[in-house]
Design an enzyme around this catalytic site. Structure first.
Site, PDB file in Angstrom:
ATOM      1  N   SER A  62       0.723  -0.818  -0.193  1.00 41.61           N
ATOM      2  CA  SER A  62      -0.058   0.339  -0.191  1.00 41.61           C
ATOM      3  C   SER A  62       0.897   1.157   0.270  1.00 41.61           C
ATOM      4  CB  SER A  62      -1.011   0.094   0.986  1.00 41.61           C
ATOM      5  OG  SER A  62      -1.867  -0.826   1.238  1.00 41.61           O
ATOM      6  N   LYS A  65      -0.470   4.095  -2.136  1.00 40.56           N
ATOM      7  CA  LYS A  65      -1.060   4.634  -2.251  1.00 40.56           C
ATOM      8  C   LYS A  65      -0.709   6.166  -2.409  1.00 40.56           C
ATOM      9  CE  LYS A  65      -4.098   1.427  -0.952  1.00 40.56           C
ATOM     10  NZ  LYS A  65      -4.690   0.940   0.118  1.00 40.56           N
ATOM     11  N   SER A 117      -5.710   3.104   4.342  1.00 41.28           N
ATOM     12  CA  SER A 117      -5.547   2.666   3.581  1.00 41.28           C
ATOM     13  C   SER A 117      -6.494   1.770   2.646  1.00 41.28           C
ATOM     14  CB  SER A 117      -4.329   1.414   4.072  1.00 41.28           C
ATOM     15  OG  SER A 117      -3.359   0.797   3.223  1.00 41.28           O
TER      16      SER A 117
END
Length: 393
Positions: A62, A65, A117
């Protein structure tokens, strides 16, 4: 004779204090982490301070992101409402539990993306900003190319495992430094708790940031956690102390919280951000239009060199105050450039004058000083006393 003895004593004391103050230059202490790959960067300058397998391609989970957020900020209208599609609502993995057809401002959705997230938020954002998820991924890779992230390629906006989805510790550090210069991104990633309207319930959403560094480390102000079964634990953290911001990256690290505290402490201790040239500082016949700061280890400041590249006096930009640039190098490698303006008159202690026929391709060496200047000047003064030579005032 007495003055000679006094001068010799002063010289011995000066020399020994100079050594203890670091004029015998030593490399910073070794740094070790439990990560498969790691990097530490100074955000203002972009200098990589530490790197372990820094250019190796790895899964980033993640941490993806970070790119999703900065592309959204740069391409999207944050006040617009984003409608959740079936594809977004059903996205596997970490989630902010968006429902099919639910609407939320793009700005609030970014908080859900970065604090919790949310893979559902990532998908909804991508479809809204890029038209399709694939269109948004194109923008992500375009940005990576623009930033020179040669070891980076994206296949999705959330970071779920894919063999062609990867980055490197150094690339993630550079991306983070770029993103942290954006005030909207900076504000989002330092937020510990965020509330947002919830159209489906009588209470608001309340998102707590997964990044424990915000509470564990003095001065922490970001950035993002990550985990998948193949990438394992990934973390990017940032912190600011004494006006200097550092960002640390670890990929596949089972002890990332402790490693990040260690990395940030090491960076602040060994690479303080120093002002090399002040805004308005006079250098020969020009003055700096901006300041230049750079993180420097002990002894590095004395190894800086600078060259003035003038514009020809007949260049219209010269008449408008743009006299050229100063290129600053460390050990012969260019680390930065700052613009300069011409002084109304040359300083009285120099005979240098702008040459109308000078080519901008003829750089001039200039003196910018070093941390050891005062020590060297003091030694010269002692020798002046010893050998009857007076130093110029």
């Amino acid at each position: 004779m007495k003055s000679l003895v006094t001068a010799l004593t002063a010289f011995v004391l000066l020399f020994s204090s100079g050594l203890s103050a670091g004029h015998v230059f030593a490399a910073p202490a070794k740094l070790y982490t439990n990560a498969k790959g790691a990097a530490l960067i100074d955000v203002e300058s972009g200098r990589i301070l530490y790197s372990a397998r820094g250019n190796e391609r790895m899964r980033i989970a993640s941490l993806t992101k970070i790119m999703t957020a900065i592309v959204t900020i740069e391409h999207g209208n944050l006040s617009e409402a984003v409608k959740t599609s079936r594809r977004a609502a059903g996205k596997e993995g970490s989630s902010i539990y968006l429902k099919l057809g639910e609407e939320m401002s793009l700005h609030n959705m970014l908080y859900g993306l970065m604090l919790r997230s949310g893979n559902d938020a990532a998908t909804a954002i991508a479809e809204h900003v890029g038209g399709t998820e694939e269109g948004f991924v194109f923008l992500m890779n375009q940005k990576a190319e623009e930033l020179g992230l040669d070891q980076t390629h994206f296949m999705n906006p959330h970071g779920l495992d894919h063999d062609e989805h990867y980055s490197s510790p150094n690339d993630m550090a550079r991306l983070t430094a770029y993103a942290l210069r954006n005030p909207t991104f900076r504000e989002i990633v330092k937020t510990k708790v965020k509330s947002a309207p919830n159209p489906n319930e009588a209470w608001d959403y309340k998102w707590y940031n997964k990044n424990k560094m915000l509470s564990m480390y003095e001065g922490a102000d970001g950035v993002k956690t990550g985990y998948t079964k193949l990438a394992f634990r990934c973390l990017v953290s940032s912190a600011t102390r004494d006006g200097q911001q550092l960002a640390a990256v670890t990929l596949n690290d089972g002890d990332d919280w402790n490693d990040h505290r260690k990395m940030l402490d090491w960076g602040f201790a060994h690479y303080p951000l120093e002002t090399v040239i002040k805004k308005g500082q006079k250098l020969t016949t020009v003055a700096a239009r901006t300041a230049f700061r750079y993180p420097l280890a002990q002894g590095e400041k004395s190894r800086l060199t600078a060259k003035l590249v003038r514009r020809p006096a007949q260049d219209v930009r010269y008449t408008l105050g743009d006299a050229g640039v100063i290129n600053i190098s460390l050990d012969g490698k260019l680390i930065g450039s700052i613009p300069v303006k011409a002084l109304a008159a040359a300083p009285s202690n120099t005979s240098a004058k702008p040459d109308p026929d000078r080519s901008s391709s003829e750089p001039e060496d200039i003196e910018i000083g070093s941390s050891s200047d005062s020590w060297i000047n003091a030694v010269r003064a002692v020798f002046g006393v010893l050998f009857g030579r007076k130093e110029a005032a």
